[in-house]
Structure formats: C-alpha cells, structure tokens
Motif scaffolding. Structure first.
Motif, short mmCIF file in Angstrom:
data_model
loop_
_atom_site.label_atom_id
_atom_site.label_comp_id
_atom_site.label_asym_id
_atom_site.label_seq_id
_atom_site.Cartn_x
_atom_site.Cartn_y
_atom_site.Cartn_z
N ASP A 39 0.83 -1.21 0.00
CA ASP A 39 0.00 0.00 0.00
C ASP A 39 0.86 1.26 0.00
O ASP A 39 0.47 2.30 0.52
CB ASP A 39 -0.93 0.02 1.23
CG ASP A 39 -2.04 -1.00 1.10
OD1 ASP A 39 -2.50 -1.21 -0.05
OD2 ASP A 39 -2.44 -1.59 2.11
N ALA A 41 1.68 3.25 -2.43
CA ALA A 41 1.14 4.37 -3.21
C ALA A 41 0.10 5.15 -2.40
O ALA A 41 0.10 6.38 -2.39
CB ALA A 41 0.53 3.85 -4.51
N ALA A 42 -0.76 4.41 -1.68
CA ALA A 42 -1.78 5.07 -0.86
C ALA A 42 -1.13 5.86 0.27
O ALA A 42 -1.58 6.97 0.62
CB ALA A 42 -2.74 4.02 -0.29
N LYS A 45 0.27 9.08 -1.08
CA LYS A 45 -0.82 10.01 -1.37
C LYS A 45 -1.32 10.67 -0.07
O LYS A 45 -1.55 11.88 -0.03
CB LYS A 45 -1.97 9.23 -2.04
CG LYS A 45 -2.71 10.00 -3.10
CD LYS A 45 -3.66 9.07 -3.83
CE LYS A 45 -4.95 9.81 -4.15
NZ LYS A 45 -5.96 8.90 -4.70
N ALA A 46 -1.45 9.87 0.97
CA ALA A 46 -1.92 10.41 2.26
C ALA A 46 -0.91 11.40 2.83
O ALA A 46 -1.29 12.43 3.40
CB ALA A 46 -2.17 9.26 3.23
N ALA A 99 -3.02 5.53 6.91
CA ALA A 99 -2.35 5.06 5.69
C ALA A 99 -0.91 4.63 5.95
O ALA A 99 -0.31 3.95 5.12
CB ALA A 99 -2.38 6.15 4.63
N CYS A 100 -0.33 5.03 7.09
CA CYS A 100 1.02 4.59 7.47
C CYS A 100 0.94 4.07 8.91
O CYS A 100 0.08 4.48 9.67
CB CYS A 100 2.03 5.74 7.46
SG CYS A 100 2.31 6.48 5.87
#
Lengths: 185, 94
Positions: A39, A41-42, A45-46, A99-100
C-alpha cells in the motif's frame, strides 16, 4: 500524587564556541512512519494530502514551514516537527487516516543543532559520511554511527546540521560533539 | 571496507552486520521438506575461495538486507543488491 515535570535529556543545552552554536532542540517531536507493504502508493498520497509533502528519495528529506520528513529507507520515514510531544503521534495518525504505521519516537531521541562557519570541520572528525555538497546537499539525511553511537544527521542548511542520537546516551553523544568542536576551535 | 549501498551510496562496513551465505534466503518449506533437505539448508555451506554471495544487514543505516557479491580472496565487492529485489526476482512476494 507526585507532580512530574518533563525535562529534555540535556536540560536545554545551548552553547556557542566561537562562531559555532551547539543547541539542544528540545522542542522537537519525532514520529516514525512505516509504509505498509503493498500500500505504498496510498501512503504516499496520504502524506502528500495531509502533510503537503512529497515523500523524498531514501537519503533525502522534504521540508515545509512546520514539518521535516526524512526518508530513512524504502519503507520508513521520520517526521520531525515542533509540537507537544505527548500529542504528536495521535495527531499524525489521525491526519494520515491510518495510511502509514506511526510510532511516537520523541522521548527516544536527543536532537542537537550544530550550526556556524566551519561546521563540516567539526563533523568530519565525528561522522563517517562524506558531507561534501556534492554528496550530502542541503536536506540530505542519513542514519549512521558516530563515536560508536547510532545517530541520524540532517543537513538543514549550508552550514547547519541537526544530529539525533539515543536520549539514553545523550550525555555521551554531547561529549563526543563537544570534543570534536574542541579540536577545531 | 566500503559497501556501495544501492540506495544510499558508499557506506563503511562498520554500519553493517554480516549474516552469511545468501543461500540462507532459500529456506525449504518446513512442512513439506525432508529431514535431509532441512539438514542441508541448516548446516551445509560452500566455502569458496573466490566469488561469494552473502547477506549483510544495514543495521546502523536503513536496516535493509543486502546481497553482496564479494571475492573472499581479495575482498573486492563486485555487486550489491537489495535482498528484497533478489527475492522478488525469484517470484517471492516480499
């Protein structure tokens, strides 16, 4: 109930040696970010939408008015900013919407700012990395070893570096930096 | 000795920890492998006088695992790869 006052590892150390200034950055909060496998890429982006920072390449950092984001490796980054340490990590986690993976690192580290003309003369006695402009430009960042202690080094400006090391050995780390300064001033 | 990290550039060997032969990455499936296969994986290593592929861990750096190709006679390092890239090139997911 006892009332405890938080204290920085070096008690807010601040000294000048000629034109060099060595200062403990006790105002900084540190939060590590781990990018979830698959994940990435997500996560990028976040980071971009919440912190307004592009995740830099490993070995570099990205900076805006309030935050510095250091890419330590392919899957990990360290976010450094001035904040109330106790609240730093939940705020980042909320902003990134999960997201992380985030971990509060503030109390584990001591941060020293070393700035002034000839700062590289001090660091070349301490830091095994090549800090020349061509290989370690402004905003470059790295983890390495200084005087047998694990450390991070960030080039904030042409003649200004931030050194981070374990808060548990903050006194020894300060001694190493002071000794190195003593060789050149 | 300097190890030229594929992402971070040349770094002193003092930042790294040595594990051993890169064949350690190819662990047999413990549920299906025979005793002999597991024994060979655990205990048998080549000891070449020359080119050797080995695992190094960048402990005082970005904590990546590397596959370093080193000549055991001259200590010349001819190739450094991220272990994850090597594993993925063999069809592994991580």
């Amino acid at each position: 109930m006892a009332s405890l006052t938080p204290a920085p590892p070096l008690g807010g150390y601040d000294m000048t040696f000629g034109e060099l200034r060595l200062r403990e950055c006790s105002e900084l909060a540190l939060v590590s970010l781990a990018l979830p496998l698959g994940d990435e890429a997500a996560a990028k982006k976040a980071i971009k939408s919440s912190l307004k920072l592009d995740l830099p390449a490993p070995g570099m950092s990205a900076v805006n008015d309030t935050h510095r984001l250091i890419r330590m490796g392919p899957d990990q980054a360290m976010l450094i900013f001035a904040d109330d340490a106790a609240l730093a990590e939940p705020a980042v986690q909320t902003a990134l919407k999960g997201a992380c993976y985030t971990t509060n690192q503030t109390d584990a580290w001591v941060a020293l700012s070393l700035a002034g003309p000839g700062v590289r003369d001090v660091l070349e006695r301490l830091c095994p990395l090549d800090l020349h402009d061509a290989t370690f430009p402004v905003d470059a960042a790295a983890r390495t070893v200084m005087e047998h202690m694990g450390a991070m080094i960030v080039r904030e400006e042409q003649d200004g570096f931030v050194l981070l090391s374990a808060s548990s050995s903050a006194g020894s780390f300060l001694h190493a930096v002071e000794t190195s300064i003593g060789y050149v001033t | 000795m300097i190890i030229n990290h594929p992402l971070l550039g040349p770094r002193d060997a003092a930042e790294f920890v040595y594990l051993g032969d890169a064949s350690l990455m190819d662990r047999p499936d413990g549920m299906t492998a025979s005793d002999e296969e597991m024994h060979d994986y655990m205990y048998l290593r080549d000891n070449p006088a020359g080119e050797h592929r080995e695992l190094w861990y960048h402990e005082q750096g970005d904590r990546s695992w590397l596959v370093v190709t080193r000549n055991t006679l001259t200590h010349e390092i001819t190739m450094v790869e991220l272990a994850r890239d090597v594993a993925r090139s063999r069809g592994r997911s991580k």
